[in-house]
Design a protein around this motif. Structure first.
Motif, PDB file in Angstrom:
ATOM      1  N   UNK A 139      20.007  37.908  10.922  1.00  0.00           N
ATOM      2  CA  UNK A 139      18.926  38.069   9.734  1.00  0.00           C
ATOM      3  C   UNK A 139      19.836  37.374   8.570  1.00  0.00           C
ATOM      4  N   UNK A 140      19.115  36.917   7.437  1.00  0.00           N
ATOM      5  CA  UNK A 140      19.651  36.543   6.095  1.00  0.00           C
ATOM      6  C   UNK A 140      20.086  37.637   5.327  1.00  0.00           C
ATOM      7  N   UNK A 141      20.940  37.318   4.400  1.00  0.00           N
ATOM      8  CA  UNK A 141      21.502  38.136   3.407  1.00  0.00           C
ATOM      9  C   UNK A 141      22.638  38.983   3.681  1.00  0.00           C
ATOM     10  N   UNK A 142      23.187  38.550   4.846  1.00  0.00           N
ATOM     11  CA  UNK A 142      24.397  39.351   5.407  1.00  0.00           C
ATOM     12  C   UNK A 142      25.861  38.691   4.941  1.00  0.00           C
ATOM     13  N   UNK A 143      25.693  37.633   4.298  1.00  0.00           N
ATOM     14  CA  UNK A 143      27.189  36.913   3.760  1.00  0.00           C
ATOM     15  C   UNK A 143      27.602  35.879   4.913  1.00  0.00           C
ATOM     16  N   UNK A 144      26.847  35.158   5.533  1.00  0.00           N
ATOM     17  CA  UNK A 144      26.874  34.532   6.804  1.00  0.00           C
ATOM     18  C   UNK A 144      27.834  33.242   6.023  1.00  0.00           C
ATOM     19  N   UNK A 145      27.209  32.821   4.882  1.00  0.00           N
ATOM     20  CA  UNK A 145      27.519  31.245   4.664  1.00  0.00           C
ATOM     21  C   UNK A 145      29.192  31.560   3.906  1.00  0.00           C
ATOM     22  N   UNK A 146      29.120  32.735   3.182  1.00  0.00           N
ATOM     23  CA  UNK A 146      30.299  32.977   2.445  1.00  0.00           C
ATOM     24  C   UNK A 146      31.267  33.195   3.630  1.00  0.00           C
ATOM     25  N   UNK A 147      30.986  33.935   4.721  1.00  0.00           N
ATOM     26  CA  UNK A 147      32.106  34.112   5.795  1.00  0.00           C
ATOM     27  C   UNK A 147      32.386  32.770   6.358  1.00  0.00           C
ATOM     28  N   UNK A 148      31.454  31.988   6.584  1.00  0.00           N
ATOM     29  CA  UNK A 148      31.943  30.666   7.036  1.00  0.00           C
ATOM     30  C   UNK A 148      32.810  29.703   6.420  1.00  0.00           C
ATOM     31  N   UNK A 149      32.379  29.872   4.812  1.00  0.00           N
ATOM     32  CA  UNK A 149      33.441  29.049   3.992  1.00  0.00           C
ATOM     33  C   UNK A 149      34.871  29.810   4.018  1.00  0.00           C
ATOM     34  N   UNK A 150      34.854  31.108   3.947  1.00  0.00           N
ATOM     35  CA  UNK A 150      36.329  31.634   3.864  1.00  0.00           C
ATOM     36  C   UNK A 150      36.805  31.376   5.229  1.00  0.00           C
ATOM     37  N   UNK A 151      36.121  31.439   6.434  1.00  0.00           N
ATOM     38  CA  UNK A 151      36.858  31.455   7.830  1.00  0.00           C
ATOM     39  C   UNK A 151      37.493  30.034   7.738  1.00  0.00           C
TER      40      UNK A 151
END
Length: 393
Positions: A139-151
């Motif tokens: 689902x959206x809103x769990x911080x996936x993109x922020x995690x992608x960037x920092x990963x």
């Protein structure tokens, strides 16, 4: 810039299937989208004739590309559902590429036979890219993109050459997270040069449309955009390409999983039960299409109060770890809910860059090390995450 009417006028020059009429008068053209020199549209054809009618799609792109002010044209073949039938299949956008051919796009949603008897087809890779990792969420809103960037930045800090593909077409966040703006420049023909942020090569639909522009697209157009950004970009030599997937388990996710040789998938979830239910769906989707599961990240795991120093489990705690143990996949780590992560992400200055030796960057580097260790393990053993799950209707 041409208008929608200008585009349709040119498309009316393209003969319909079997050279009868034209594709506009036959009502085959829809979803015309024009922005900043880009023209995107879909052509409805019978699914079983999609590969045969590929020249029709190419002809449509060619005539629209001649209009003044048009820099790039993207046409997708789509198919519609017959009345009373099941869900409409996504028509192939392009024929499968030949080995080493960078500018081709494989047909999405390949047909699959019954378990145990289906033919194994080799998924074409991306030239120069050694491994592709999908970062997904149910689902959206769990911080996936922020995690992608920092990963991605943590993988780079750990010594790897890294690129990021923002496949979250409806809500591209990667340009802001990497603080990158501008337009990708053509290298040769249809091949584009990716932009770069903090030493990471980046490609996103956010570079091609304005941030406020809504992407009101059907599934096949999303698939076409993702596959072209993947295969018509000069990524160069990369150890790993990290893909920020759209949330959910729809066409885009299945297309990527079925047609790209993914080294594995990372699932991002928050600790509460509702998020974990959706995360479980994402895990099962990747298992069903034989993509190794590299592990689960529990984002917004806990909150450390900056005033009192107390720890607060706002969304519960440990749910992702328990779920990982239950499903037999690695638990990659806990990322706290913290103002520094949120503020730096909004500003386009990720914590892994602004404070590389800080506590948060250390967490991401540890997660990155575990992810890469899992990639290497699957490479060495050829081990798959789990047997295929087949759901009979």
């Amino acid at each position: 810039m041409p208008t929608r009417e200008d585009v349709l006028k040119e498309l009316a020059k393209v003969k319909g299937p079997d050279l009868k009429g034209d594709i506009v008068s036959l009502g085959l053209v829809s979803d015309v989208f024009i922005t900043d020199g880009r023209v995107i549209f879909s052509i409805t054809v019978p699914a079983e004739r999609a590969e045969e009618l590929e020249p029709l799609r190419q002809a449509a792109e060619k005539v629209v590309g001649k209009l003044p002010g048009v820099e790039k044209v993207l046409a997708a073949l789509t198919s519609e559902r017959a009345k009373g039938s099941g869900p409409a299949p996504a028509a192939p956008v392009r024929p499968a590429p030949k080995p080493g051919e960078a500018g081709s796009v494989p047909p999405p949603m390949q047909g699959r036979g019954p378990a145990g008897g289906e033919a194994k087809t080799e998924k074409p890779g991306v030239p120069g890219v050694k491994a592709i990792i999908a970062v997904a969420s149910g689902k959206g809103g769990v911080g996936k993109s922020t995690t992608t960037c920092n990963l991605a930045l943590a993988l780079q800090a750990n010594g790897l050459k890294v690129g990021v593909l923002d496949a979250d077409i409806y809500g591209p966040s990667i340009p802001r997270l990497f603080r990158v703006t501008g337009r990708p420049e053509p290298v040769s023909g249809r091949i584009l040069k990716p932009l770069e942020g903090y030493g990471v090569k980046v490609m996103s639909m956010g570079f091609l449309v304005e941030e406020e522009t809504p992407m009101i697209w059907r599934g096949p157009m999303v698939i076409s955009a993702i596959t072209q950004m993947l295969r018509e970009v000069a990524w160069g030599e990369l150890d790993v390409l990290v893909v920020d997937m759209p949330p959910g388990t729809g066409d885009a996710q299945l297309t990527m999983a079925q047609n790209v040789p993914l080294a594995g998938a990372v699932i991002v979830s928050t600790p509460q039960d509702l998020a974990l239910i959706d995360a479980r769906k994402g895990l099962n989707m990747f298992r069903r299409v034989d993509v190794p599961l590299l592990g689960i990240v529990e984002n917004m795991s806990y909150f450390l109060c900056p005033d009192c120093g107390g720890r607060h489990d706002i969304f519960g705690h440990g749910g992702a770890r328990i779920e990982a143990e239950k499903l037999g996949v690695p638990f990659l780590g806990e990322v706290p809910l913290d103002m520094a992560i949120r503020e730096n992400s909004d500003a386009g200055t990720p914590v892994t860059v602004t404070d590389p030796d800080g506590a948060h960057a250390t967490i991401y580097k540890d997660i990155a090390a575990k992810v890469w260790a899992e990639v290497e393990r699957h490479r060495e053993t050829g081990e798959r995450a789990a047997p295929k799950i087949v759901i009979e209707s």
